[in-house]
Motif scaffolding. Structure first.
Motif, PDB file in Angstrom:
ATOM      1  N   MET A   1       0.822  -1.207   0.167  1.00 49.02           N
ATOM      2  CA  MET A   1       0.013   0.088  -0.148  1.00 49.02           C
ATOM      3  C   MET A   1       0.918   1.120   0.041  1.00 49.02           C
ATOM      4  N   ILE A   2       0.407   2.234  -0.701  1.00 49.37           N
ATOM      5  CA  ILE A   2       1.284   3.466  -0.764  1.00 49.37           C
ATOM      6  C   ILE A   2       0.447   4.530   0.022  1.00 49.37           C
ATOM      7  N   GLU A   3       1.002   5.046   1.110  1.00 48.68           N
ATOM      8  CA  GLU A   3       0.368   6.094   1.925  1.00 48.68           C
ATOM      9  C   GLU A   3       1.217   7.590   1.718  1.00 48.68           C
ATOM     10  N   ILE A   4       0.206   8.384   1.563  1.00 50.12           N
ATOM     11  CA  ILE A   4       0.762   9.702   1.249  1.00 50.12           C
ATOM     12  C   ILE A   4      -0.085  10.701   2.579  1.00 50.12           C
ATOM     13  N   THR A   5       0.663  11.561   3.112  1.00 50.28           N
ATOM     14  CA  THR A   5       0.127  12.431   4.073  1.00 50.28           C
ATOM     15  C   THR A   5       0.411  14.046   3.474  1.00 50.28           C
ATOM     16  N   PHE A   6      -0.660  14.715   3.486  1.00 49.58           N
ATOM     17  CA  PHE A   6      -0.601  16.080   2.979  1.00 49.58           C
ATOM     18  C   PHE A   6      -0.780  16.874   4.371  1.00 49.58           C
ATOM     19  N   LEU A   7       0.155  17.797   4.429  1.00 46.12           N
ATOM     20  CA  LEU A   7       0.075  18.639   5.585  1.00 46.12           C
ATOM     21  C   LEU A   7      -0.048  20.201   5.057  1.00 46.12           C
ATOM     22  N   GLY A   8      -0.975  20.863   5.762  1.00 47.07           N
ATOM     23  CA  GLY A   8      -1.127  22.384   5.179  1.00 47.07           C
ATOM     24  C   GLY A   8      -1.763  22.999   6.458  1.00 47.07           C
ATOM     25  N   ARG A   9      -2.399  24.219   6.070  1.00 47.29           N
ATOM     26  CA  ARG A   9      -3.105  25.027   6.989  1.00 47.29           C
ATOM     27  C   ARG A   9      -4.428  25.087   6.301  1.00 47.29           C
ATOM     28  N   GLY A  10      -5.535  25.069   7.306  1.00 52.44           N
ATOM     29  CA  GLY A  10      -6.779  25.413   6.762  1.00 52.44           C
ATOM     30  C   GLY A  10      -7.065  26.366   5.785  1.00 52.44           C
ATOM     31  N   GLY A  11      -7.478  25.899   4.713  1.00 53.06           N
ATOM     32  CA  GLY A  11      -7.715  26.688   3.536  1.00 53.06           C
ATOM     33  C   GLY A  11      -6.865  26.754   2.401  1.00 53.06           C
ATOM     34  N   GLN A  12      -5.712  25.705   2.791  1.00 57.76           N
ATOM     35  CA  GLN A  12      -4.741  25.696   1.704  1.00 57.76           C
ATOM     36  C   GLN A  12      -5.200  24.617   0.716  1.00 57.76           C
ATOM     37  N   GLY A  13      -6.068  23.741   0.858  1.00 61.73           N
ATOM     38  CA  GLY A  13      -6.481  22.572   0.239  1.00 61.73           C
ATOM     39  C   GLY A  13      -5.564  21.179   0.443  1.00 61.73           C
ATOM     40  N   GLN A  64      -5.268   6.724  10.486  1.00 56.80           N
ATOM     41  CA  GLN A  64      -4.419   7.658   9.963  1.00 56.80           C
ATOM     42  C   GLN A  64      -2.932   6.886   9.559  1.00 56.80           C
ATOM     43  N   CYS A  65      -2.138   7.515   8.945  1.00 52.32           N
ATOM     44  CA  CYS A  65      -0.758   6.729   8.401  1.00 52.32           C
ATOM     45  C   CYS A  65       0.148   7.224   9.316  1.00 52.32           C
ATOM     46  N   PRO A  66       0.654   6.097  10.346  1.00 50.98           N
ATOM     47  CA  PRO A  66       1.714   6.288  11.396  1.00 50.98           C
ATOM     48  C   PRO A  66       2.968   6.725  10.639  1.00 50.98           C
ATOM     49  N   LYS A  67       3.163   6.054   9.482  1.00 50.42           N
ATOM     50  CA  LYS A  67       4.245   6.197   8.463  1.00 50.42           C
ATOM     51  C   LYS A  67       3.876   6.178   7.005  1.00 50.42           C
ATOM     52  N   SER A  68       4.529   7.237   6.580  1.00 51.79           N
ATOM     53  CA  SER A  68       3.996   7.251   5.043  1.00 51.79           C
ATOM     54  C   SER A  68       4.987   7.313   3.845  1.00 51.79           C
ATOM     55  N   ASP A  69       4.488   6.914   3.020  1.00 51.55           N
ATOM     56  CA  ASP A  69       5.576   6.760   1.701  1.00 51.55           C
ATOM     57  C   ASP A  69       6.260   8.303   1.355  1.00 51.55           C
ATOM     58  N   TYR A  70       5.072   9.115   1.633  1.00 53.12           N
ATOM     59  CA  TYR A  70       5.417  10.478   1.040  1.00 53.12           C
ATOM     60  C   TYR A  70       4.726  11.403   1.769  1.00 53.12           C
ATOM     61  N   ILE A  71       5.205  12.522   2.246  1.00 52.41           N
ATOM     62  CA  ILE A  71       4.539  13.521   3.181  1.00 52.41           C
ATOM     63  C   ILE A  71       4.875  14.790   2.133  1.00 52.41           C
ATOM     64  N   VAL A  72       3.703  15.277   1.895  1.00 46.15           N
ATOM     65  CA  VAL A  72       3.494  16.657   1.049  1.00 46.15           C
ATOM     66  C   VAL A  72       3.317  17.677   2.107  1.00 46.15           C
ATOM     67  N   ILE A  73       4.062  18.707   2.070  1.00 47.02           N
ATOM     68  CA  ILE A  73       3.994  19.863   2.952  1.00 47.02           C
ATOM     69  C   ILE A  73       3.665  21.324   2.061  1.00 47.02           C
ATOM     70  N   LEU A  74       2.354  21.732   2.178  1.00 47.24           N
ATOM     71  CA  LEU A  74       2.116  22.892   1.410  1.00 47.24           C
ATOM     72  C   LEU A  74       2.374  24.097   2.042  1.00 47.24           C
ATOM     73  N   ASP A  75       2.850  24.176   3.152  1.00 43.41           N
ATOM     74  CA  ASP A  75       3.267  25.368   4.043  1.00 43.41           C
ATOM     75  C   ASP A  75       4.713  25.087   4.672  1.00 43.41           C
ATOM     76  N   GLU A  76       5.699  25.561   4.215  1.00 41.12           N
ATOM     77  CA  GLU A  76       7.130  25.482   4.695  1.00 41.12           C
ATOM     78  C   GLU A  76       7.178  25.735   6.249  1.00 41.12           C
ATOM     79  N   SER A  77       6.452  26.408   6.781  1.00 36.39           N
ATOM     80  CA  SER A  77       6.433  26.687   8.178  1.00 36.39           C
ATOM     81  C   SER A  77       6.087  25.631   9.175  1.00 36.39           C
ATOM     82  N   LEU A  78       5.487  24.608   8.431  1.00 35.94           N
ATOM     83  CA  LEU A  78       4.795  23.469   9.226  1.00 35.94           C
ATOM     84  C   LEU A  78       6.059  22.280   9.270  1.00 35.94           C
ATOM     85  N   TYR A  79       7.095  22.614   8.370  1.00 33.25           N
ATOM     86  CA  TYR A  79       8.058  21.495   8.481  1.00 33.25           C
ATOM     87  C   TYR A  79       8.855  21.418   9.722  1.00 33.25           C
TER      88      TYR A  79
END
Length: 177
Positions: A1-13, A64-79
């Motif tokens: 299974m491929i698991e992807i996490t997207f991390l952003g702020r509310g309103g960023q999509g 939720q994905c405890p570990k992901s293949d990819y994490i996509v960070i929409l807002d650099e301040s969240l890294y």
């Protein structure tokens, strides 16, 4: 299974990106996919996680994905460095930034100028989703465009399709059709 996490702020999509990726994989890629958000108090600007799971067989685990293949960070301040602990072995973080990182676990892509140019606002979800797709090949560019057309209003879909084509040229990924 491929698991992807997207991390952003509310309103960023972040959730929109997760949903569109699942649509691309399931409706246009003959895969099974699951997409869902996770957030605390709902408010614009608060951190939002969204998850996509893609597999060749039905997905029964809806957690939720405890570990992901990819994490996509929409807002650099969240890294934070701690996000690397949430990567599977060989996984990658795709970070929206204009800065380079000399880290094998991080791919950088500056989505802000592209989003601003094509959408008129610095909402980077489609730019970062395009970077994910074109870097990894999780789904094809055509499957992504079909999902955009399926999920978004025509005027918004048209702008996003132009954005995807531009990102494809920037990344030299026309081979991923």
């Amino acid at each position: 299974m491929i698991e992807i996490t997207f991390l952003g702020r509310g309103g960023q999509g972040a959730f929109t990106s997760s949903r569109i990726l699942a649509i691309a994989a399931s409706l246009y890629g003959d895969k099974y996919a699951l997409s869902f958000p996770s957030f605390g108090p709902e408010r614009r600007g608060a951190p939002v996680f969204a998850y996509t799971k893609i597999d060749d067989k039905p997905i029964r685990d809806r957690s939720q994905c405890p570990k992901s293949d990819y994490i996509v960070i929409l807002d650099e301040s969240l890294y934070t460095e701690n996000l690397k602990l949430k990567l599977k072995d060989g996984g990658k973080i795709i970070l929206n930034t204009s800065n380079n990182h000399d880290d094998k676990d991080i791919e950088t892509f500056d989505g802000i100028p592209i989003a601003t140019k094509f959408l008129g606002v610095p909402i980077t979800n489609t730019a970062m989703l395009s970077a994910l797709v074109l870097i990894t090949g999780i789904v094809t560019k055509d499957q992504l465009i079909n999902a955009i057309e399926y999920d978004l209003k025509p005027a918004i879909a048209g702008k996003n399709k132009k954005l995807i084509e531009h990102v494809s040229i920037l990344l030299g990924s026309d081979k991923n059709e």
